[in-house]
Design a protein around this motif. Structure first.
Motif, PDB file in Angstrom:
ATOM      1  N   THR A   8      26.869  -4.233   5.289  1.00  9.29           N
ATOM      2  CA  THR A   8      27.478  -5.557   5.344  1.00  9.29           C
ATOM      3  C   THR A   8      27.184  -6.210   6.688  1.00  9.29           C
ATOM      4  OG1 THR A   8      29.221  -4.838   3.851  1.00  9.29           O
ATOM      5  CG2 THR A   8      29.663  -6.808   5.141  1.00  9.29           C
ATOM      6  N   THR A  12      32.342 -12.092   5.245  1.00  7.69           N
ATOM      7  CA  THR A  12      32.383 -13.010   4.102  1.00  7.69           C
ATOM      8  C   THR A  12      31.091 -13.106   3.301  1.00  7.69           C
ATOM      9  OG1 THR A  12      31.834 -14.840   5.586  1.00  7.69           O
ATOM     10  CG2 THR A  12      34.163 -14.477   5.110  1.00  7.69           C
ATOM     11  N   ILE A  13      29.932 -12.884   3.938  1.00  9.56           N
ATOM     12  CA  ILE A  13      28.674 -13.080   3.212  1.00  9.56           C
ATOM     13  C   ILE A  13      27.555 -12.277   3.872  1.00  9.56           C
ATOM     14  CG2 ILE A  13      27.995 -15.129   4.526  1.00  9.56           C
ATOM     15  CD1 ILE A  13      26.909 -16.298   1.887  1.00  9.56           C
ATOM     16  N   HIS A  41      27.861  -9.601  -2.238  1.00 10.81           N
ATOM     17  CA  HIS A  41      27.620 -10.118  -0.890  1.00 10.81           C
ATOM     18  C   HIS A  41      27.060 -11.542  -0.858  1.00 10.81           C
ATOM     19  CE1 HIS A  41      28.511  -6.225   0.883  1.00 10.81           C
ATOM     20  NE2 HIS A  41      27.768  -5.681  -0.080  1.00 10.81           N
ATOM     21  N   LYS A  42      26.658 -12.073  -1.998  1.00 11.52           N
ATOM     22  CA  LYS A  42      26.131 -13.441  -2.146  1.00 11.52           C
ATOM     23  C   LYS A  42      24.729 -13.644  -1.582  1.00 11.52           C
ATOM     24  CE  LYS A  42      30.116 -14.575  -3.842  1.00 11.52           C
ATOM     25  NZ  LYS A  42      30.417 -13.631  -4.887  1.00 11.52           N
TER      26      LYS A  42
END
Length: 101
Positions: A8, A12-13, A41-42
């Motif tokens: 990650t 947020t993204i 995760h977009k």
């Protein structure tokens, strides 16, 4: 199947997908893991991948129908439907400002 992991990047993204070699044909389970990472995760990134335009096209096609731009942009060898992105040319600001109007 390779052991696919994600790292990650922000809360947020965004994530980096690791443990995958995009130069080979991936099985349905691997594609499913990548799709799950994308949904979670977009935005996902694949670092240090060395793939041809044809391999890139074939990988992308596993996620859905590809858009094919006009015939004028077809430049890749070996794949008539691969369209390398050309960097946008930025005008020379100094020259533009120096020209009389």
């Amino acid at each position: 199947m390779a052991k696919i992991t994600t790292r990650t990047l922000t809360p947020t993204i965004g994530a980096v997908v690791e443990g995958i070699d995009l130069s080979r044909r991936l099985d349905d389970e691997e594609i499913g893991a990548i799709r799950a990472a994308l949904l979670k995760h977009k935005v996902i990134f694949f670092e240090d991948q060395h793939i041809t335009p044809v391999q890139h096209r074939d990988f992308a096609a596993r996620f859905g129908e590809l858009h094919t731009p006009s015939a004028l942009s077809r430049r890749a060898r070996g794949a008539r439907d691969v369209h390398p992105r050309q960097p946008r040319q930025q005008p020379d600001r100094q020259r533009r400002l120096a020209q009389p109007t």
